[in-house]
Design a protein around this motif. Structure first.
Motif, mmCIF file in Angstrom:
data_model
loop_
_atom_site.group_PDB
_atom_site.id
_atom_site.type_symbol
_atom_site.label_atom_id
_atom_site.label_comp_id
_atom_site.label_asym_id
_atom_site.label_seq_id
_atom_site.Cartn_x
_atom_site.Cartn_y
_atom_site.Cartn_z
ATOM 1 N N GLY A 74 0.825 -1.199 0.000
ATOM 2 C CA GLY A 74 0.000 0.000 0.000
ATOM 3 C C GLY A 74 0.853 1.241 0.000
ATOM 4 O O GLY A 74 2.060 1.197 0.257
ATOM 5 N N ASP A 75 0.202 2.373 -0.295
ATOM 6 C CA ASP A 75 0.865 3.664 -0.322
ATOM 7 C C ASP A 75 0.309 4.480 0.832
ATOM 8 O O ASP A 75 -0.670 5.196 0.686
ATOM 9 C CB ASP A 75 0.586 4.332 -1.670
ATOM 10 C CG ASP A 75 1.037 5.782 -1.699
ATOM 11 O OD1 ASP A 75 0.605 6.503 -2.616
ATOM 12 O OD2 ASP A 75 1.791 6.184 -0.793
ATOM 13 N N SER B 167 -4.103 6.501 -0.819
ATOM 14 C CA SER B 167 -4.685 5.179 -1.050
ATOM 15 C C SER B 167 -5.606 4.770 0.083
ATOM 16 O O SER B 167 -6.560 4.061 -0.129
ATOM 17 C CB SER B 167 -3.586 4.139 -1.237
ATOM 18 O OG SER B 167 -2.820 4.017 -0.053
ATOM 19 N N GLY C 89 -5.948 2.606 2.561
ATOM 20 C CA GLY C 89 -6.486 1.265 2.726
ATOM 21 C C GLY C 89 -6.575 0.484 1.448
ATOM 22 O O GLY C 89 -6.930 -0.684 1.462
ATOM 23 N N LYS C 90 -6.257 1.085 0.313
ATOM 24 C CA LYS C 90 -6.226 0.335 -0.935
ATOM 25 C C LYS C 90 -4.949 -0.487 -0.949
ATOM 26 O O LYS C 90 -3.852 0.057 -0.844
ATOM 27 C CB LYS C 90 -6.227 1.286 -2.131
ATOM 28 C CG LYS C 90 -6.007 0.576 -3.455
ATOM 29 C CD LYS C 90 -5.891 1.558 -4.599
ATOM 30 C CE LYS C 90 -5.548 0.856 -5.895
ATOM 31 N NZ LYS C 90 -5.386 1.811 -7.013
ATOM 32 N N LEU C 91 -5.111 -1.790 -1.056
ATOM 33 C CA LEU C 91 -3.962 -2.681 -1.101
ATOM 34 C C LEU C 91 -3.885 -3.347 -2.464
ATOM 35 O O LEU C 91 -4.900 -3.671 -3.068
ATOM 36 C CB LEU C 91 -4.067 -3.757 -0.015
ATOM 37 C CG LEU C 91 -3.988 -3.278 1.435
ATOM 38 C CD1 LEU C 91 -4.133 -4.458 2.393
ATOM 39 C CD2 LEU C 91 -2.678 -2.555 1.697
ATOM 40 N N PHE D 51 -2.462 -6.719 -4.142
ATOM 41 C CA PHE D 51 -2.077 -8.061 -3.721
ATOM 42 C C PHE D 51 -1.299 -8.793 -4.807
ATOM 43 O O PHE D 51 -1.506 -8.574 -6.010
ATOM 44 C CB PHE D 51 -3.329 -8.893 -3.406
ATOM 45 C CG PHE D 51 -3.967 -8.570 -2.086
ATOM 46 C CD1 PHE D 51 -4.811 -7.489 -1.955
ATOM 47 C CD2 PHE D 51 -3.725 -9.364 -0.974
ATOM 48 C CE1 PHE D 51 -5.411 -7.188 -0.741
ATOM 49 C CE2 PHE D 51 -4.321 -9.079 0.246
ATOM 50 C CZ PHE D 51 -5.153 -7.989 0.370
#
Lengths: 114, 115
Positions: free
Chosen positions: B93-94, B99, B101-103, B105
């Motif tokens: 993540g950033d 972001s 919580g945007k991961l 994968f």
């Protein structure tokens, strides 16, 4: 303490139909993210909801939409279903718009499109 | 564009030995990395994380190493136990950006620990 709950767990639809998936976040969490996991792949970020608004969106078409309710629960809607939409849809919750930290995932809703 | 890659689809290890799972990333903006474990019919569960300001983080039998120059991280499990058999996902993540919580994968590595 209930974790993240999702419904339904499994469903089958046909091409062109519409589907709604539901998610209740973990107690104390107010942010919900949705991920799509295709077979043999890692989860892919669809979008995130916080304060009832879509805050971030991944590379998914407008057929994918969502909603967050005042109680923090969330829905994922997919219109005009395609065969390629068959996947496990994961809901993840977290507290606040914190950094990309630990997310708590539900067990997922497995969608099959025929 | 696969920004996070786990090049080994599977790994088989004897109980008591070390398991090493690898992950590579391409996006220089990533500054927070996590490992998740997933059992069949369950959602992924958080295992361990590391910030880009560190090169090692340890939690019991699990240690994550980060090599920023190589854009590579690894998860070490010592000693491995049969209950560790699961799919392991690397995620990035950033945290410093937007972001929230945007991961992203990787594809996952199936770990099998034999008794």
């Amino acid at each position: 303490d209930a974790g993240v709950t999702q419904s339904p767990t499994h469903l089958i639809k046909t091409r062109g139909q519409q589907v709604t998936l539901r998610c209740s976040p973990k107690s104390g969490h107010d942010t919900v993210s949705w991920y799509q996991q295709a077979l043999g792949q890692g989860p892919q970020f669809i979008f995130q909801y916080y304060e009832e608004e879509e805050r971030q969106r991944g590379n998914f078409p407008d057929r994918f939409s969502g909603h967050q309710f005042p109680n923090y629960s969330s829905e994922l809607n997919v219109n005009a279903l395609l065969l390629g939409d068959s996947a496990l849809y994961l809901c993840a919750s977290s507290r606040g718009r914190s950094q990309a930290g630990e997310l708590f995932f539900g067990e997922g809703s497995r969608l099959t499109v025929l | 564009d696969q920004q996070v890659k786990q090049n080994s689809p599977s790994l088989s290890v004897q109980e008591g030995r070390i398991s090493i799972l690898n992950c590579d990333y391409t996006n220089s903006m990533f500054d927070y990395f996590l490992w998740y474990k997933k059992y069949p019919a369950e959602g992924p569960t958080f295992l361990i994380s590391i910030s880009s300001i560190k090169d090692k983080n340890e939690d019991g039998r699990f240690t994550v190493f980060l090599n920023k120059s190589a854009k590579h991280l690894s998860l070490h499990i010592v000693p491995s136990q049969p209950g560790d058999s699961a799919v392991y996902f690397c995620a990035a993540g950033d945290a410093g950006g937007t972001s929230y919580g945007k991961l992203t994968f990787g594809q996952g590595t199936i770990l099998t620990v034999h008794p």
